[in-house]
Design a protein around this motif. Structure first.
Motif, PDB file in Angstrom:
ATOM      1  N   THR A  36       0.824  -1.203   0.000  1.00 54.38           N
ATOM      2  CA  THR A  36       0.000   0.000   0.000  1.00 54.38           C
ATOM      3  C   THR A  36       0.862   1.258   0.000  1.00 54.38           C
ATOM      4  O   THR A  36       0.464   2.286  -0.537  1.00 54.38           O
ATOM      5  CB  THR A  36      -0.921   0.018   1.224  1.00 54.38           C
ATOM      6  OG1 THR A  36      -0.111  -0.088   2.417  1.00 54.38           O
ATOM      7  CG2 THR A  36      -1.899  -1.154   1.182  1.00 54.38           C
ATOM      8  N   HIS A  37       2.055   1.155   0.593  1.00 50.07           N
ATOM      9  CA  HIS A  37       3.005   2.267   0.582  1.00 50.07           C
ATOM     10  C   HIS A  37       4.387   1.722   0.933  1.00 50.07           C
ATOM     11  O   HIS A  37       4.502   0.658   1.568  1.00 50.07           O
ATOM     12  CB  HIS A  37       2.582   3.360   1.571  1.00 50.07           C
ATOM     13  CG  HIS A  37       2.344   2.846   2.959  1.00 50.07           C
ATOM     14  ND1 HIS A  37       3.328   2.807   3.925  1.00 50.07           N
ATOM     15  CD2 HIS A  37       1.225   2.339   3.547  1.00 50.07           C
ATOM     16  CE1 HIS A  37       2.842   2.309   5.046  1.00 50.07           C
ATOM     17  NE2 HIS A  37       1.557   2.016   4.849  1.00 50.07           N
ATOM     18  N   LEU A  38       5.425   2.431   0.511  1.00 51.13           N
ATOM     19  CA  LEU A  38       6.802   1.996   0.757  1.00 51.13           C
ATOM     20  C   LEU A  38       7.646   3.183   1.192  1.00 51.13           C
ATOM     21  O   LEU A  38       7.526   4.273   0.622  1.00 51.13           O
ATOM     22  CB  LEU A  38       7.413   1.383  -0.501  1.00 51.13           C
ATOM     23  CG  LEU A  38       6.843   0.053  -0.997  1.00 51.13           C
ATOM     24  CD1 LEU A  38       7.441  -0.305  -2.350  1.00 51.13           C
ATOM     25  CD2 LEU A  38       7.104  -1.058   0.012  1.00 51.13           C
ATOM     26  N   ARG A  70       2.869  10.256   1.268  1.00 51.32           N
ATOM     27  CA  ARG A  70       1.975  10.299   2.427  1.00 51.32           C
ATOM     28  C   ARG A  70       2.543  11.216   3.508  1.00 51.32           C
ATOM     29  O   ARG A  70       3.732  11.565   3.467  1.00 51.32           O
ATOM     30  CB  ARG A  70       1.787   8.887   2.981  1.00 51.32           C
ATOM     31  CG  ARG A  70       0.957   7.989   2.089  1.00 51.32           C
ATOM     32  CD  ARG A  70       1.247   6.504   2.351  1.00 51.32           C
ATOM     33  NE  ARG A  70       1.343   6.189   3.748  1.00 51.32           N
ATOM     34  CZ  ARG A  70       0.371   5.642   4.494  1.00 51.32           C
ATOM     35  NH1 ARG A  70      -0.809   5.386   3.934  1.00 51.32           N
ATOM     36  NH2 ARG A  70       0.562   5.343   5.763  1.00 51.32           N
ATOM     37  N   PRO A  71       1.725  11.628   4.473  1.00 49.13           N
ATOM     38  CA  PRO A  71       2.212  12.508   5.543  1.00 49.13           C
ATOM     39  C   PRO A  71       3.388  11.926   6.331  1.00 49.13           C
ATOM     40  O   PRO A  71       4.216  12.673   6.846  1.00 49.13           O
ATOM     41  CB  PRO A  71       0.983  12.678   6.443  1.00 49.13           C
ATOM     42  CG  PRO A  71      -0.170  12.494   5.524  1.00 49.13           C
ATOM     43  CD  PRO A  71       0.256  11.452   4.546  1.00 49.13           C
ATOM     44  N   ASP A  72       3.468  10.591   6.404  1.00 50.30           N
ATOM     45  CA  ASP A  72       4.569   9.984   7.151  1.00 50.30           C
ATOM     46  C   ASP A  72       5.846   9.854   6.328  1.00 50.30           C
ATOM     47  O   ASP A  72       6.844   9.290   6.786  1.00 50.30           O
ATOM     48  CB  ASP A  72       4.161   8.615   7.711  1.00 50.30           C
ATOM     49  CG  ASP A  72       3.823   7.613   6.601  1.00 50.30           C
ATOM     50  OD1 ASP A  72       3.927   7.966   5.412  1.00 50.30           O
ATOM     51  OD2 ASP A  72       3.463   6.465   6.940  1.00 50.30           O
ATOM     52  N   GLY A  73       5.814  10.362   5.077  1.00 49.30           N
ATOM     53  CA  GLY A  73       7.004  10.347   4.235  1.00 49.30           C
ATOM     54  C   GLY A  73       7.112   9.162   3.303  1.00 49.30           C
ATOM     55  O   GLY A  73       7.966   9.151   2.408  1.00 49.30           O
ATOM     56  N   THR A  74       6.263   8.153   3.491  1.00 50.54           N
ATOM     57  CA  THR A  74       6.304   7.003   2.595  1.00 50.54           C
ATOM     58  C   THR A  74       5.612   7.350   1.271  1.00 50.54           C
ATOM     59  O   THR A  74       4.905   8.357   1.165  1.00 50.54           O
ATOM     60  CB  THR A  74       5.621   5.778   3.226  1.00 50.54           C
ATOM     61  OG1 THR A  74       4.255   6.115   3.543  1.00 50.54           O
ATOM     62  CG2 THR A  74       6.352   5.367   4.503  1.00 50.54           C
TER      63      THR A  74
END
Length: 242
Positions: A36-38, A70-74
């Motif tokens: 879903t994200h990396l 994404r907001p978390d940087g991924t």
């Protein structure tokens, strides 16, 4: 000179194509169906590119909505990547994907290679390449055969979740051999083929006269049929071969 800069230079010679474009495609190809994200570090590891190169390419791809941060940087795949996938599925021609794999499988084994799909309680021959030998098993494209007789049909049943034996054993093995089950003079070996999200698409099969394809010979064909099934599954999923 810094080795990372030398390694990641977009002006470095490429065997084929434009380096920057191929590297950008590698970033997109690094995502799998379960991702879903990396994070940047994982993208760097999967592509083999320095983090600064990955970040620069990811930001460029994000400008046209192929990636999003994404907001978390991924990073995740974005709208434009999804649209390409939808277009691929809408224009997908299964025979064009299957036929080259069948040709290679037939050439490697010297036997006929077939791709079957399930329709209700039957299996349909969707594509076929006849083997080079004069004595061989014949099936016409479009033919409907019993689902519960022969290795292709039993593979389709097994990997559709059919309970009990022999289906439990087929699922554990990942393939099935059949000797004289549907036709007393025919033997075969088959394996499942998957598409996106590991959805069963069909079964790939090698078949021929039982006098030539004995049990020991079928066992020798296990690796070629499994390799062909894996190659075809990756093509169905749109995964880069390698």
């Amino acid at each position: 000179m810094n080795e990372d800069i030398l390694q990641d230079s977009d002006q470095a010679p490429a065997e084929d194509g434009v380096v920057a474009v191929r590297r950008a495609m590698s970033i997109l190809a690094a995502f799998g169906v379960d991702d879903t994200h990396l994070p940047l570090a994982e993208l760097s590891r999967r592509t083999g590119f320095h983090r600064s190169t990955v970040l620069r390419l990811a930001r460029t791809l994000a400008m046209d909505d192929y990636l999003a941060q994404r907001p978390d940087g991924t990073w995740r795949l974005a709208r434009a990547a999804g649209w390409l996938g939808a277009c691929y599925q809408a224009t997908f021609n299964i025979v064009e994907i299957v036929q080259p794999v069948l040709r290679d499988l037939s050439a490697a084994t010297g036997e006929s290679a077939t791709f079957y799909v399930r329709e209700g309680k039957q299996r349909i021959c969707m594509a076929r390449v006849e083997g080079p030998k004069s004595i061989r098993h014949h099936v016409r494209v479009g033919a409907a055969l019993p689902l519960a007789l022969g290795s292709p049909g039993r593979v389709l049943l097994a990997f559709s979740g059919e309970p009990g034996e022999p289906y439990e054993s087929v699922r554990r093995a990942g393939y099935m051999m059949s000797l004289g089950e549907r036709d007393a003079e025919v033997s075969s070996i088959s394996a499942p083929v998957y598409g996106i999200n590991w959805t069963l698409q069909g079964a790939i099969c090698i078949s021929g006269p039982i006098s030539r394809l004995t049990e020991s010979v079928l066992l020798e064909l296990k690796e070629p049929i499994l390799a062909a099934a894996s190659r075809l599954s990756r093509s169905m999923m749109g995964v880069r071969q390698g």
